[in-house]
Design an enzyme around this catalytic site. Structure first.
Site, PDB file in Angstrom:
ATOM      1  N   ASN A  67       5.512   6.417   0.844  1.00  0.00           N
ATOM      2  CA  ASN A  67       5.350   6.444   2.298  1.00  0.00           C
ATOM      3  C   ASN A  67       6.165   7.597   2.880  1.00  0.00           C
ATOM      4  OD1 ASN A  67       3.701   4.017   2.610  1.00  0.00           O
ATOM      5  ND2 ASN A  67       5.518   2.919   1.858  1.00  0.00           N
ATOM      6  N   HIS A 168       0.663  -7.764   3.152  1.00  0.00           N
ATOM      7  CA  HIS A 168       0.022  -7.619   4.465  1.00  0.00           C
ATOM      8  C   HIS A 168       0.166  -8.903   5.258  1.00  0.00           C
ATOM      9  CE1 HIS A 168      -1.932  -3.818   3.378  1.00  0.00           C
ATOM     10  NE2 HIS A 168      -2.004  -4.349   2.168  1.00  0.00           N
ATOM     11  N   GLY A 229      -4.993  -2.719   3.760  1.00  0.00           N
ATOM     12  CA  GLY A 229      -4.892  -3.565   4.954  1.00  0.00           C
ATOM     13  C   GLY A 229      -6.259  -4.057   5.406  1.00  0.00           C
TER      14      GLY A 229
END
Ligand SMILES: N[C@@H](CCC[C@H](N)C(=O)O)C(=O)O
Length: 285
Positions: A67, A168, A229
């Protein structure tokens, strides 16, 4: 000054700097810091993070995702489609269907080439993991969390949690335009009940096969799209009786649409685009 070759690619605007580790040699202990540097829009290239396309002992290719805060994720749906496109176009694989290793296991990609170039990829993402210890989320309940009350500050929300190899949490809204991305997003991402953090998703149900979706990603904040997601949102919507199992659902993300089916056999199939933006040399100290 050191340097490496990169390719910037995106899936629905979720963009990463991809490094071909069959040819480049980045030091393991520097990967997190390099991801932060390349992602910087002012002094780097600018991206949601960095993805390494690596040799694998168990598949033709392995994906590693960092990330833009330097943390390493275990899976990335948009990244998988771009890795599949790159691997096919650069001759790392010769077949149209092949496996990709991730930190959360093996997935199967199918590319749809036209004149040697790939723009659409389907990935069999495997089965969602629903047990609370697999998310992970620290609650008394051991099995799945579906539409369970969740207190944040003084407000009670209802959440559904799904792991697609990464964690998630899904919140349903009546209107996606009201998604509290920058307020609830970062608070829930770092809530101690999620010991590894969590990707926070807001979903509006448009129809029994159509969802609107916005995301605050763990480690990257707001992005235009999150493939894992969107898969988690489709699974959550089946569990909440909002959409049907084994029926393709269109998920409208900020960057465009994904087509996702949670099959009766168990796995989640995601079909969507993968595009190259540019390629070049990145210089660093
Ligand atoms: N954008 C991705 C997910 C990237 C990793 C995620 N932020 C995490 O830390 O789990 C996708 O398309 O799935």
């Amino acid at each position: 000054m050191r340097s490496f070759q990169f390719t910037k690619m995106h899936g629905l605007g979720n963009n990463y700097i991809y490094v071909n580790m069959f040819e480049e040699d980045l030091k393991e202990e520097e990967l997190s810091s390099i991801a932060i540097q390349v992602a910087d829009v002012h002094t780097g290239i600018g991206s949601d993070g960095m993805i390494l396309i690596c040799p694998s002992d168990v598949a033709p290719v392995k994906m590693r995702i960092f990330n833009n805060d330097g943390s390493e994720g275990k899976n990335c749906g948009n990244g998988l489609r771009c890795v599949a496109k790159y691997a096919y176009e650069h001759g790392i694989v010769q077949k149209e269907t092949f496996e990709i290793e991730t930190l959360s296991g093996l997935v199967e990609a199918n590319v749809e080439p036209e004149d040697g170039k790939v723009h659409i990829v389907t990935v069999d993402m495997g089965a969602p993991r629903l047990a609370t210890e697999e998310i992970p989320i620290l609650v008394d309940k051991q099995d799945r969390l579906v539409n369970e009350p969740f207190l944040v500050g003084e407000e009670t929300y209802h959440i559904t949690t799904v792991s697609m190899g990464n964690p998630h949490v899904i919140f349903y809204l009546d209107d996606i335009k009201d998604a509290p991305l920058t307020t609830l997003g970062p608070i829930v991402e770092k809530d101690p009940r999620f010991p590894e953090g969590v990707n926070v998703e807001f979903v509006e149900v448009e129809a029994e096969d159509e969802l609107h979706f916005r995301v605050w990603e763990r480690g990257s904040g707001i992005t235009q799209a999150c493939g894992t997601g969107a898969c988690a949102a489709v699974v959550a919507s089946v569990l909440n009786d909002k959409t049907e199992r084994n029926k393709e659902t269109t998920v409208h993300l900020a960057g465009g649409d994904l087509f996702i089916t949670w099959t009766t056999e168990g796995s989640v199939k995601m079909r969507g685009p993968a595009e190259t933006i540019c390629a070049g040399t990145y210089y660093y100290k």
